[in-house]
Design a protein around this motif. Structure first.
Motif, PDB file in Angstrom:
ATOM      1  N   MET A 109       9.766   5.540  -0.363  1.00  0.00           N
ATOM      2  CA  MET A 109       9.059   4.570   0.459  1.00  0.00           C
ATOM      3  C   MET A 109       9.915   3.312   0.603  1.00  0.00           C
ATOM      4  SD  MET A 109       5.170   3.542  -0.122  1.00  0.00           S
ATOM      5  CE  MET A 109       4.513   2.049   0.478  1.00  0.00           C
ATOM      6  N   LYS A 110       9.994   2.805   1.812  1.00  0.00           N
ATOM      7  CA  LYS A 110      10.815   1.618   2.065  1.00  0.00           C
ATOM      8  C   LYS A 110      10.090   0.368   1.608  1.00  0.00           C
ATOM      9  CE  LYS A 110      13.312   3.299   6.053  1.00  0.00           C
ATOM     10  NZ  LYS A 110      13.637   3.050   7.441  1.00  0.00           N
ATOM     11  N   GLU A 111      10.843  -0.592   1.115  1.00  0.00           N
ATOM     12  CA  GLU A 111      10.276  -1.900   0.755  1.00  0.00           C
ATOM     13  C   GLU A 111      10.088  -2.722   2.023  1.00  0.00           C
ATOM     14  OE1 GLU A 111      11.825  -4.361  -2.317  1.00  0.00           O
ATOM     15  OE2 GLU A 111      12.489  -2.626  -3.462  1.00  0.00           O
ATOM     16  N   GLN A 112       9.037  -3.525   2.057  1.00  0.00           N
ATOM     17  CA  GLN A 112       8.799  -4.398   3.200  1.00  0.00           C
ATOM     18  C   GLN A 112       9.720  -5.606   3.101  1.00  0.00           C
ATOM     19  OE1 GLN A 112       4.675  -5.364   2.732  1.00  0.00           O
ATOM     20  NE2 GLN A 112       4.039  -3.785   4.158  1.00  0.00           N
ATOM     21  N   ASN A 113      10.242  -6.049   4.255  1.00  0.00           N
ATOM     22  CA  ASN A 113      11.018  -7.280   4.208  1.00  0.00           C
ATOM     23  C   ASN A 113      10.044  -8.448   4.132  1.00  0.00           C
ATOM     24  OD1 ASN A 113      10.118  -7.774   6.810  1.00  0.00           O
ATOM     25  ND2 ASN A 113      11.998  -7.065   7.776  1.00  0.00           N
ATOM     26  N   ASN A 114      10.548  -9.632   3.861  1.00  0.00           N
ATOM     27  CA  ASN A 114       9.695 -10.798   3.604  1.00  0.00           C
ATOM     28  C   ASN A 114       8.731 -11.129   4.735  1.00  0.00           C
ATOM     29  OD1 ASN A 114      10.573 -11.244   1.041  1.00  0.00           O
ATOM     30  ND2 ASN A 114      12.176 -12.686   1.638  1.00  0.00           N
ATOM     31  N   GLU A 115       9.136 -10.936   5.997  1.00  0.00           N
ATOM     32  CA  GLU A 115       8.251 -11.300   7.098  1.00  0.00           C
ATOM     33  C   GLU A 115       7.105 -10.301   7.284  1.00  0.00           C
ATOM     34  OE1 GLU A 115      10.553  -9.650  11.030  1.00  0.00           O
ATOM     35  OE2 GLU A 115      11.329 -11.438  10.044  1.00  0.00           O
ATOM     36  N   ASN A 116       7.188  -9.120   6.696  1.00  0.00           N
ATOM     37  CA  ASN A 116       6.133  -8.115   6.828  1.00  0.00           C
ATOM     38  C   ASN A 116       5.258  -7.987   5.588  1.00  0.00           C
ATOM     39  OD1 ASN A 116       6.930  -7.431   9.404  1.00  0.00           O
ATOM     40  ND2 ASN A 116       8.311  -5.848   8.714  1.00  0.00           N
ATOM     41  N   LYS A 117       5.527  -8.762   4.550  1.00  0.00           N
ATOM     42  CA  LYS A 117       4.729  -8.648   3.330  1.00  0.00           C
ATOM     43  C   LYS A 117       3.330  -9.198   3.532  1.00  0.00           C
ATOM     44  CE  LYS A 117       8.195  -8.299  -0.137  1.00  0.00           C
ATOM     45  NZ  LYS A 117       8.537  -8.466  -1.487  1.00  0.00           N
ATOM     46  N   LEU A 118       2.362  -8.508   2.951  1.00  0.00           N
ATOM     47  CA  LEU A 118       0.970  -8.949   3.028  1.00  0.00           C
ATOM     48  C   LEU A 118       0.699  -9.982   1.947  1.00  0.00           C
ATOM     49  CD1 LEU A 118      -0.770  -5.504   3.520  1.00  0.00           C
ATOM     50  CD2 LEU A 118      -0.213  -7.207   5.255  1.00  0.00           C
ATOM     51  N   ILE A 119      -0.038 -11.016   2.302  1.00  0.00           N
ATOM     52  CA  ILE A 119      -0.372 -12.088   1.369  1.00  0.00           C
ATOM     53  C   ILE A 119      -1.864 -12.041   1.101  1.00  0.00           C
ATOM     54  CG2 ILE A 119      -0.376 -14.586   1.018  1.00  0.00           C
ATOM     55  CD1 ILE A 119       1.939 -14.648   3.134  1.00  0.00           C
ATOM     56  N   GLU A 120      -2.225 -11.827  -0.169  1.00  0.00           N
ATOM     57  CA  GLU A 120      -3.633 -11.764  -0.537  1.00  0.00           C
ATOM     58  C   GLU A 120      -4.290 -13.109  -0.258  1.00  0.00           C
ATOM     59  OE1 GLU A 120      -6.586 -10.530  -4.205  1.00  0.00           O
ATOM     60  OE2 GLU A 120      -4.431 -10.375  -4.488  1.00  0.00           O
ATOM     61  N   GLY A 121      -5.471 -13.064   0.342  1.00  0.00           N
ATOM     62  CA  GLY A 121      -6.191 -14.285   0.699  1.00  0.00           C
ATOM     63  C   GLY A 121      -5.855 -14.775   2.092  1.00  0.00           C
ATOM     64  N   GLU A 122      -4.740 -14.348   2.633  1.00  0.00           N
ATOM     65  CA  GLU A 122      -4.339 -14.742   3.986  1.00  0.00           C
ATOM     66  C   GLU A 122      -4.416 -13.532   4.924  1.00  0.00           C
ATOM     67  OE1 GLU A 122      -0.298 -16.244   6.102  1.00  0.00           O
ATOM     68  OE2 GLU A 122      -0.856 -17.266   4.261  1.00  0.00           O
ATOM     69  N   ASP A 123      -3.799 -12.434   4.528  1.00  0.00           N
ATOM     70  CA  ASP A 123      -3.786 -11.216   5.339  1.00  0.00           C
ATOM     71  C   ASP A 123      -4.887 -10.234   4.943  1.00  0.00           C
ATOM     72  OD1 ASP A 123      -1.490 -11.827   6.942  1.00  0.00           O
ATOM     73  OD2 ASP A 123      -0.255 -11.435   5.179  1.00  0.00           O
ATOM     74  N   PHE A 124      -5.339 -10.304   3.713  1.00  0.00           N
ATOM     75  CA  PHE A 124      -6.373  -9.393   3.244  1.00  0.00           C
ATOM     76  C   PHE A 124      -7.059  -9.969   2.018  1.00  0.00           C
ATOM     77  CE2 PHE A 124      -2.831  -8.420   0.528  1.00  0.00           C
ATOM     78  CZ  PHE A 124      -3.402  -8.085  -0.696  1.00  0.00           C
ATOM     79  N   TYR A 125      -8.170  -9.362   1.655  1.00  0.00           N
ATOM     80  CA  TYR A 125      -8.855  -9.679   0.407  1.00  0.00           C
ATOM     81  C   TYR A 125      -9.488  -8.394  -0.102  1.00  0.00           C
ATOM     82  CZ  TYR A 125     -13.076  -9.754   3.325  1.00  0.00           C
ATOM     83  OH  TYR A 125     -14.083  -9.431   4.185  1.00  0.00           O
ATOM     84  N   PHE A 126      -9.902  -8.393  -1.347  1.00  0.00           N
ATOM     85  CA  PHE A 126     -10.550  -7.227  -1.922  1.00  0.00           C
ATOM     86  C   PHE A 126     -12.060  -7.430  -1.885  1.00  0.00           C
ATOM     87  CE2 PHE A 126      -6.320  -6.838  -3.772  1.00  0.00           C
ATOM     88  CZ  PHE A 126      -6.058  -5.507  -3.481  1.00  0.00           C
ATOM     89  N   THR A 127     -12.778  -6.414  -1.420  1.00  0.00           N
ATOM     90  CA  THR A 127     -14.239  -6.465  -1.384  1.00  0.00           C
ATOM     91  C   THR A 127     -14.768  -6.279  -2.801  1.00  0.00           C
ATOM     92  OG1 THR A 127     -14.520  -4.095  -1.074  1.00  0.00           O
ATOM     93  CG2 THR A 127     -14.249  -5.443   0.936  1.00  0.00           C
ATOM     94  N   PRO A 128     -16.038  -6.576  -3.043  1.00  0.00           N
ATOM     95  CA  PRO A 128     -16.616  -6.359  -4.374  1.00  0.00           C
ATOM     96  C   PRO A 128     -16.515  -4.897  -4.831  1.00  0.00           C
ATOM     97  CG  PRO A 128     -18.063  -7.745  -3.092  1.00  0.00           C
ATOM     98  CD  PRO A 128     -16.981  -7.276  -2.154  1.00  0.00           C
ATOM     99  N   GLU A 129     -16.442  -3.979  -3.854  1.00  0.00           N
ATOM    100  CA  GLU A 129     -16.303  -2.554  -4.184  1.00  0.00           C
ATOM    101  C   GLU A 129     -14.863  -2.165  -4.501  1.00  0.00           C
ATOM    102  OE1 GLU A 129     -19.656  -3.599  -1.835  1.00  0.00           O
ATOM    103  OE2 GLU A 129     -17.609  -3.573  -1.100  1.00  0.00           O
ATOM    104  N   GLY A 130     -13.921  -3.088  -4.268  1.00  0.00           N
ATOM    105  CA  GLY A 130     -12.517  -2.835  -4.582  1.00  0.00           C
ATOM    106  C   GLY A 130     -11.661  -2.387  -3.409  1.00  0.00           C
ATOM    107  N   TYR A 131     -12.223  -2.406  -2.197  1.00  0.00           N
ATOM    108  CA  TYR A 131     -11.452  -2.019  -1.020  1.00  0.00           C
ATOM    109  C   TYR A 131     -10.658  -3.204  -0.489  1.00  0.00           C
ATOM    110  CZ  TYR A 131     -14.479   2.077  -0.897  1.00  0.00           C
ATOM    111  OH  TYR A 131     -15.146   3.212  -1.214  1.00  0.00           O
TER     112      TYR A 131
END
Length: 58
Positions: free
Chosen positions: A1-23
């Motif tokens: 699997m290829k590593e993401q370069n810095n401009e494509n990295k996901l930032i928790e709280g900005e690009d995504f968050y975890f639901t109470p169910e863990g998704y």
């Protein structure tokens, strides 16, 4: 699997968050950064896709 370069990295709280169910839930900001609708009925879809009708409302 290829590593993401810095401009494509996901930032928790900005690009995504975890639901109470863990998704991982992508934010509206992430969807806009991606640039298109995946038509999966995402919770924060900025494109207005309705999974029930299969159409974009906006």
């Amino acid at each position: 699997m290829k590593e993401q370069n810095n401009e494509n990295k996901l930032i928790e709280g900005e690009d995504f968050y975890f639901t109470p169910e863990g998704y991982k839930c992508f934010t509206e900001k992430h969807h806009l950064k991606r640039g298109y609708c995946c038509k999966s009925g995402c919770r924060h879809c900025p494109y207005g896709f309705d999974k029930k009708t299969g159409k974009i409302k906006k």
